[in-house]
Design a protein around this motif. Structure first.
Motif, mmCIF file in Angstrom:
data_model
loop_
_atom_site.group_PDB
_atom_site.id
_atom_site.type_symbol
_atom_site.label_atom_id
_atom_site.label_comp_id
_atom_site.label_asym_id
_atom_site.label_seq_id
_atom_site.Cartn_x
_atom_site.Cartn_y
_atom_site.Cartn_z
ATOM 1 N N GLY A 35 0.790 -1.219 0.000
ATOM 2 C CA GLY A 35 0.000 0.000 0.000
ATOM 3 C C GLY A 35 0.824 1.271 0.000
ATOM 4 O O GLY A 35 0.264 2.367 0.015
ATOM 5 N N ARG A 36 2.139 1.151 0.008
ATOM 6 C CA ARG A 36 3.033 2.307 0.014
ATOM 7 C C ARG A 36 4.002 2.196 -1.151
ATOM 8 O O ARG A 36 4.181 1.118 -1.716
ATOM 9 N N VAL A 37 4.654 3.298 -1.515
ATOM 10 C CA VAL A 37 5.617 3.315 -2.609
ATOM 11 C C VAL A 37 6.815 4.187 -2.253
ATOM 12 O O VAL A 37 6.729 5.062 -1.382
ATOM 13 N N MET A 38 7.911 3.938 -2.940
ATOM 14 C CA MET A 38 9.081 4.822 -2.932
ATOM 15 C C MET A 38 9.395 5.129 -4.388
ATOM 16 O O MET A 38 9.189 4.281 -5.257
ATOM 17 N N THR A 39 9.901 6.326 -4.643
ATOM 18 C CA THR A 39 10.293 6.663 -6.005
ATOM 19 C C THR A 39 11.694 6.103 -6.272
ATOM 20 O O THR A 39 12.433 5.761 -5.343
ATOM 21 N N ILE A 111 -0.748 7.032 -9.052
ATOM 22 C CA ILE A 111 -0.563 6.848 -7.609
ATOM 23 C C ILE A 111 -0.691 8.217 -6.953
ATOM 24 O O ILE A 111 -0.155 9.206 -7.455
ATOM 25 N N ASP A 112 -1.394 8.278 -5.853
ATOM 26 C CA ASP A 112 -1.488 9.516 -5.076
ATOM 27 C C ASP A 112 -0.209 9.603 -4.245
ATOM 28 O O ASP A 112 -0.118 9.052 -3.152
ATOM 29 N N MET A 113 0.798 10.259 -4.808
ATOM 30 C CA MET A 113 2.126 10.269 -4.185
ATOM 31 C C MET A 113 2.124 10.923 -2.807
ATOM 32 O O MET A 113 2.857 10.495 -1.926
ATOM 33 N N ARG A 114 1.306 11.924 -2.616
ATOM 34 C CA ARG A 114 1.263 12.582 -1.305
ATOM 35 C C ARG A 114 0.865 11.604 -0.204
ATOM 36 O O ARG A 114 1.412 11.628 0.889
ATOM 37 N N ARG A 115 -0.057 10.713 -0.526
ATOM 38 C CA ARG A 115 -0.557 9.770 0.478
ATOM 39 C C ARG A 115 0.172 8.427 0.463
ATOM 40 O O ARG A 115 0.226 7.748 1.491
ATOM 41 N N ALA A 116 0.699 8.014 -0.679
ATOM 42 C CA ALA A 116 1.276 6.668 -0.797
ATOM 43 C C ALA A 116 2.779 6.610 -0.540
ATOM 44 O O ALA A 116 3.315 5.553 -0.236
ATOM 45 N N ARG A 117 3.452 7.738 -0.652
ATOM 46 C CA ARG A 117 4.917 7.732 -0.556
ATOM 47 C C ARG A 117 5.375 7.345 0.838
ATOM 48 O O ARG A 117 4.868 7.844 1.845
ATOM 49 N N TRP A 118 6.362 6.458 0.884
ATOM 50 C CA TRP A 118 6.909 5.943 2.142
ATOM 51 C C TRP A 118 8.317 6.453 2.304
ATOM 52 O O TRP A 118 9.128 6.385 1.365
ATOM 53 N N ASP A 119 8.656 6.949 3.491
ATOM 54 C CA ASP A 119 9.982 7.522 3.719
ATOM 55 C C ASP A 119 10.956 6.562 4.386
ATOM 56 O O ASP A 119 12.090 6.921 4.687
#
Length: 128
Positions: A35-39, A111-119
């Protein structure tokens, strides 16, 4: 001595002959929660080595063995040629998406990057 056995010869070929950088990129990809992503750039920054293009190249060559759909373009556009497979994973995992407007090519969501991006915070091994 054959070229393959020489220390300066080509690297060994085979399933377990991944370049060290590729192994590190794939390890990061495996840590991204469902449910999360990294660029691509996030992964390079995390590793403090390479850049988005190098990470993208590793994912293109070796990413099939890991959750490749969790390492994405910074603009949230789905991976060309793999959009429907990726979209199925995102929907299954509950990854936040932005539905495409009527003018969007192919009407595919991003992808909704604001909500899905994982740090990477909460990653067990910690960042070095």
């Amino acid at each position: 001595m054959s070229e393959q056995n020489h220390p300066d010869g080509p690297p060994p070929r085979g399933e377990d002959a991944l370049p060290e950088y590729a192994e590190r990129v794939l390890e990061v990809a495996e840590t991204v929660p469902p449910g999360r992503v990294m660029t691509y750039g996030d992964v390079a920054e995390w590793l403090e080595e390479g850049g988005p293009r190098q990470v993208g190249r590793v994912m293109a060559l070796y990413g099939g063995a890991v959750p490749w759909w969790r390492v994405v373009r910074a603009d949230g556009v789905l991976l060309p040629g793999h959009e429907l497979r990726a979209l199925a994973h995102y929907r299954e995992e509950g990854t936040p998406l932005k539905e495409a407007g009527r003018a969007a090519e192919g009407h595919l969501p991003r992808i909704d990057m604001r909500r899905a991006r994982w740090d990477g915070i909460g990653h067990a091994q910690g960042h070095t």
